[in-house]
Design a protein around this motif. Structure first.
Motif, PDB file in Angstrom:
ATOM      1  N   TRP A  33       0.832  -1.220   0.000  1.00  0.00           N
ATOM      2  CA  TRP A  33       0.000   0.000   0.000  1.00  0.00           C
ATOM      3  C   TRP A  33       0.856   1.256   0.000  1.00  0.00           C
ATOM      4  O   TRP A  33       0.405   2.317  -0.403  1.00  0.00           O
ATOM      5  CB  TRP A  33      -0.929   0.033   1.223  1.00  0.00           C
ATOM      6  N   SER A  34       2.095   1.146   0.486  1.00  0.00           N
ATOM      7  CA  SER A  34       2.964   2.332   0.557  1.00  0.00           C
ATOM      8  C   SER A  34       3.690   2.619  -0.745  1.00  0.00           C
ATOM      9  O   SER A  34       4.515   3.536  -0.810  1.00  0.00           O
ATOM     10  CB  SER A  34       4.000   2.147   1.669  1.00  0.00           C
ATOM     11  N   ARG A  35       3.427   1.880  -1.783  1.00  0.00           N
ATOM     12  CA  ARG A  35       4.028   2.194  -3.099  1.00  0.00           C
ATOM     13  C   ARG A  35       3.379   3.463  -3.658  1.00  0.00           C
ATOM     14  O   ARG A  35       2.350   3.915  -3.141  1.00  0.00           O
ATOM     15  CB  ARG A  35       3.799   1.013  -4.054  1.00  0.00           C
ATOM     16  N   PRO A  36       3.958   4.039  -4.728  1.00  0.00           N
ATOM     17  CA  PRO A  36       3.360   5.259  -5.293  1.00  0.00           C
ATOM     18  C   PRO A  36       1.877   5.039  -5.608  1.00  0.00           C
ATOM     19  O   PRO A  36       1.512   3.974  -6.143  1.00  0.00           O
ATOM     20  CB  PRO A  36       4.157   5.485  -6.577  1.00  0.00           C
ATOM     21  N   PRO A  37       1.028   6.015  -5.249  1.00  0.00           N
ATOM     22  CA  PRO A  37      -0.420   5.847  -5.422  1.00  0.00           C
ATOM     23  C   PRO A  37      -0.828   5.414  -6.833  1.00  0.00           C
ATOM     24  O   PRO A  37      -1.743   4.612  -7.002  1.00  0.00           O
ATOM     25  CB  PRO A  37      -0.988   7.240  -5.105  1.00  0.00           C
ATOM     26  N   LYS A  38      -0.091   5.898  -7.823  1.00  0.00           N
ATOM     27  CA  LYS A  38      -0.433   5.539  -9.203  1.00  0.00           C
ATOM     28  C   LYS A  38      -0.258   4.028  -9.432  1.00  0.00           C
ATOM     29  O   LYS A  38      -1.073   3.400 -10.106  1.00  0.00           O
ATOM     30  CB  LYS A  38       0.493   6.334 -10.146  1.00  0.00           C
ATOM     31  N   GLU A  39       0.803   3.490  -8.876  1.00  0.00           N
ATOM     32  CA  GLU A  39       1.047   2.042  -9.032  1.00  0.00           C
ATOM     33  C   GLU A  39      -0.005   1.236  -8.269  1.00  0.00           C
ATOM     34  O   GLU A  39      -0.509   0.220  -8.763  1.00  0.00           O
ATOM     35  CB  GLU A  39       2.466   1.684  -8.552  1.00  0.00           C
ATOM     36  N   VAL A  40      -0.349   1.711  -7.069  1.00  0.00           N
ATOM     37  CA  VAL A  40      -1.363   1.013  -6.272  1.00  0.00           C
ATOM     38  C   VAL A  40      -2.698   1.009  -7.016  1.00  0.00           C
ATOM     39  O   VAL A  40      -3.362  -0.026  -7.121  1.00  0.00           O
ATOM     40  CB  VAL A  40      -1.517   1.667  -4.873  1.00  0.00           C
ATOM     41  N   ARG A  41      -3.055   2.170  -7.572  1.00  0.00           N
ATOM     42  CA  ARG A  41      -4.322   2.253  -8.324  1.00  0.00           C
ATOM     43  C   ARG A  41      -4.323   1.291  -9.510  1.00  0.00           C
ATOM     44  O   ARG A  41      -5.299   0.600  -9.774  1.00  0.00           O
ATOM     45  CB  ARG A  41      -4.560   3.697  -8.814  1.00  0.00           C
ATOM     46  N   ALA A  42      -3.201   1.241 -10.210  1.00  0.00           N
ATOM     47  CA  ALA A  42      -3.105   0.340 -11.373  1.00  0.00           C
ATOM     48  C   ALA A  42      -3.243  -1.123 -10.937  1.00  0.00           C
ATOM     49  O   ALA A  42      -3.930  -1.912 -11.588  1.00  0.00           O
ATOM     50  CB  ALA A  42      -1.785   0.562 -12.092  1.00  0.00           C
ATOM     51  N   LEU A  43      -2.612  -1.470  -9.826  1.00  0.00           N
ATOM     52  CA  LEU A  43      -2.699  -2.852  -9.341  1.00  0.00           C
ATOM     53  C   LEU A  43      -4.134  -3.211  -8.954  1.00  0.00           C
ATOM     54  O   LEU A  43      -4.609  -4.312  -9.234  1.00  0.00           O
ATOM     55  CB  LEU A  43      -1.745  -3.055  -8.158  1.00  0.00           C
ATOM     56  N   MET A  44      -4.830  -2.256  -8.334  1.00  0.00           N
ATOM     57  CA  MET A  44      -6.228  -2.501  -7.941  1.00  0.00           C
ATOM     58  C   MET A  44      -7.105  -2.670  -9.182  1.00  0.00           C
ATOM     59  O   MET A  44      -7.987  -3.525  -9.225  1.00  0.00           O
ATOM     60  CB  MET A  44      -6.750  -1.348  -7.063  1.00  0.00           C
ATOM     61  N   ARG A  45      -6.831  -1.844 -10.181  1.00  0.00           N
ATOM     62  CA  ARG A  45      -7.616  -1.934 -11.416  1.00  0.00           C
ATOM     63  C   ARG A  45      -7.370  -3.289 -12.100  1.00  0.00           C
ATOM     64  O   ARG A  45      -8.295  -3.958 -12.540  1.00  0.00           O
ATOM     65  CB  ARG A  45      -7.238  -0.784 -12.353  1.00  0.00           C
ATOM     66  N   LEU A  46      -6.094  -3.693 -12.142  1.00  0.00           N
ATOM     67  CA  LEU A  46      -5.753  -4.980 -12.760  1.00  0.00           C
ATOM     68  C   LEU A  46      -6.390  -6.151 -12.016  1.00  0.00           C
ATOM     69  O   LEU A  46      -6.852  -7.111 -12.629  1.00  0.00           O
ATOM     70  CB  LEU A  46      -4.227  -5.162 -12.812  1.00  0.00           C
ATOM     71  N   LEU A  47      -6.438  -6.038 -10.699  1.00  0.00           N
ATOM     72  CA  LEU A  47      -7.039  -7.096  -9.891  1.00  0.00           C
ATOM     73  C   LEU A  47      -8.522  -7.231 -10.225  1.00  0.00           C
ATOM     74  O   LEU A  47      -9.031  -8.336 -10.443  1.00  0.00           O
ATOM     75  CB  LEU A  47      -6.836  -6.775  -8.400  1.00  0.00           C
ATOM     76  N   LYS A  48      -9.194  -6.083 -10.297  1.00  0.00           N
ATOM     77  CA  LYS A  48     -10.629  -6.098 -10.603  1.00  0.00           C
ATOM     78  C   LYS A  48     -10.864  -6.654 -12.018  1.00  0.00           C
ATOM     79  O   LYS A  48     -11.728  -7.512 -12.217  1.00  0.00           O
ATOM     80  CB  LYS A  48     -11.176  -4.676 -10.496  1.00  0.00           C
TER      81      LYS A  48
END
Ligand code: IPE
Ligand code: IPE
Ligand code: MG
Length: 244
Positions: free
Chosen positions: A67-82
């Motif tokens: 979760w502490s990674r750059p917000p843009k990377e976290v958002r991308a990972l969440m989108r990919l998961l979905k």
């Protein structure tokens, strides 16, 4: 493939899918492209595991620390998961795969959580293989959560101090109904655990490969399984005790 002994397959394989970022950097691509390619490796590996007859496949997809990674990377990972969950539902149903998840799922964005919950519900009756995703997962947090629940049950009189055995403790973990991993694979050459299943891997066989996760394919999976089958799991006993 032919050399694999069906009777000696690990029941539960867990994978720390690492190296997406470095895979991308090596190609002068952004880290997110690495994660995108990583999803392809997930599809391939799930299919291979199901065909080979693995009963439980756990994939460490996102750690609590991630979760502490750059917000843009976290958002991308969440989108990919979905997107992965939405895109793979049919494949899971067709192949009799049940999805479960471990980790602090309350931390997920509401839409991702909803999709995850739905996928879990829709695949609930499938029994060919369990696909267990570790998301927002931390082994230490899982143990602490178990300790707190045990304290609550103890103070309510549901549990006596003598009753807190290894077996009972295990039931308070997220992995409650799952067997412990027999084989743990980590890609990208890092020989560390990174807060993964600290309790459950007490006697797990560990296999590290230099392959970055986006390059991991069926043949790499089989290589890990063949390596596993060469090993002697002694669980603290002597060789003679095992063979005698
Ligand atoms: C694994 O790849 C994916 C996640 C942890 C979400 P990384 O993103 O850790 O890739 P590296 O380790 O930086 O190469
Ligand atoms: C571990 O990988 C977590 C996942 C694969 C999801 P990391 O890349 O986060 O671990 P470290 O930082 O190398 O230990
Ligand atoms: Mg990494």
């Amino acid at each position: 493939m032919e050399r694999l002994i069906k009777e000696r397959l690990p029941r539960h394989v867990a994978i720390i899918m690492d190296g997406n970022g470095r895979w991308a950097e090596k190609r002068s691509l952004g880290r997110i492209e690495g994660h995108r390619q990583g999803v392809k490796a997930i599809r391939d590996t799930v299919k291979a595991a199901r065909r080979l007859g693995i009963k439980v496949l756990t994939l460490y997809a996102f750690s609590q620390e991630n979760w502490s990674r750059p917000p843009k990377e976290v958002r991308a990972l969440m989108r990919l998961l979905k997107e992965y969950l939405e895109g793979e539902l049919k494949e899971m149903l067709d192949n009799n795969i049940r999805l479960v998840a471990i980790g602090n799922l309350e931390d997920l964005p509401p839409d991702v959580r909803r999709t995850l919950r739905e996928t879990i519900r829709k695949t609930r009756s499938k029994n060919g293989m369990v696909l267990n995703l570790a998301i927002s997962y931390s082994g230490r947090a899982e143990i602490l959560r178990a300790v707190k629940k045990i304290c609550q049950d103890h103070s309510k009189g549901k549990l006596r101090t003598q009753g807190i055995t290894s077996e009972v403790f295990s039931r308070y973990l997220f992995t409650n109904e799952l067997p412990e991993p027999d084989l743990l694979i980590r890609t990208s050459g890092e020989s560390r655990i990174s807060n993964f299943m600290l309790w459950q891997i007490a006697y797990t066989e560990i296999y590290v490969t230099d392959t970055f996760w986006p390059d991991f394919r069926r043949k790499d999976f089989i290589k890990a399984l063949l390596d596993y089958q060469k090993r002697e799991r002694r669980f603290g006993l002597t060789r003679r005790q095992l063979t005698g």
